[in-house]
Enzyme design. Sequence first.
Site, PDB file in Angstrom:
ATOM      1  NE  ARG A 233      -4.667  -1.162  -0.252  1.00 14.36           N
ATOM      2  CZ  ARG A 233      -4.698  -2.157  -0.893  1.00 14.36           C
ATOM      3  NH1 ARG A 233      -3.014  -2.242  -2.118  1.00 14.36           N
ATOM      4  NH2 ARG A 233      -5.563  -2.368  -1.337  1.00 14.36           N
ATOM      5  CD  GLU A 262      -2.123   4.245  -5.756  1.00 15.57           C
ATOM      6  OE1 GLU A 262      -3.360   3.327  -6.101  1.00 15.57           O
ATOM      7  OE2 GLU A 262      -1.039   3.605  -5.098  1.00 15.57           O
ATOM      8  CG  HIS A 281      -2.653  -0.304  -6.708  1.00 13.77           C
ATOM      9  ND1 HIS A 281      -3.182   0.330  -6.168  1.00 13.77           N
ATOM     10  CD2 HIS A 281      -2.314  -1.512  -7.016  1.00 13.77           C
ATOM     11  CE1 HIS A 281      -2.966   0.130  -4.732  1.00 13.77           C
ATOM     12  NE2 HIS A 281      -2.333  -1.395  -5.441  1.00 13.77           N
TER      13      HIS A 281
END
Length: 312
Positions: A233, A262, A281
């Site tokens: 994370r 993000e 990601h």
Amino acid sequence: MVKIVISEFMDEEVVVSLQDRFEVIFDTSLVDNRPSLLETVADADGIIVRNRTQVDAELMAAAPHLKVVGRLGVGLDNIDMDACKARGVAVKPAHGGNGCSVAEYVLTGILLLRRNAYFSSESMLAGEWPRQSLIGREASGSILGLVGFGAIARETARRALALNMKVAAFDPHLAADAPEWADVERYDSLSTLLEEVDVVSLHVPLTAETRHLIDNTALGRMKHSAILVNAARGGIVDEAALAAALRENRLAGALLDVFEQEPLPSGSVLEGVPNLILTPHIAGVTEESNARISQMTADNVCAVLEKTEVGV
């Protein structure tokens, strides 16, 4: 008719199967258009998200009929669990769907960064022959340190052991006599683990306790020859501290798949940092895992909605 809103990408065959049973709004632009998202969920019974859609108090207030949140993955830091519990809204993550994908990604990053020889195409095509400067290190015999030893970390450990790596882990939430420690050296403290391993891979959720767990002090404990991989994370790593450590050659390399913001903002502190690989990601997303996770999530959401329909 029962309505499901899907705000991020999902396997399209699974979406079609849902459309046979429910009214489905499948619109991946909703994650970046908050007003439209809030309007679309006004009469939704279920919503399916990944990690970018914020299922917070505002969304809950906009969706008074919401009964279930399907999470295409396992992280829950974008979902207000307390608000869901208070409203009686079920939250259904897809446990176990992407363990293989993340583990393979982590090992790929380790091999790339340890070997330090796979970024030479530009210089080679320019007629250079940087052989001496690209002599790297083998993964075999090195020590992998896992911070957190849950299911995905254990998948990673199994693959690392097959490469003849030594594996150590720190996880204060896993009992010292748990059978999972059988092939792994258990560490009682994070600081000691950081000091002794060659590779650090993070496998913890983002909580108040883990935010900036890897800060300037933690990075200072690592060997200068060590590398860091974060496919867990964003926010667990202090990005400014990592950028400084790499620029100052206090760390050999890093791979980040997750970030505090993000997509990355313009002028990110990570811009131009040497020996740093950045990916969007994607560690847990392969064609295979996307199909698995999509089906798991669809099944989870359907189970809740069908029980609600029959009053179970």
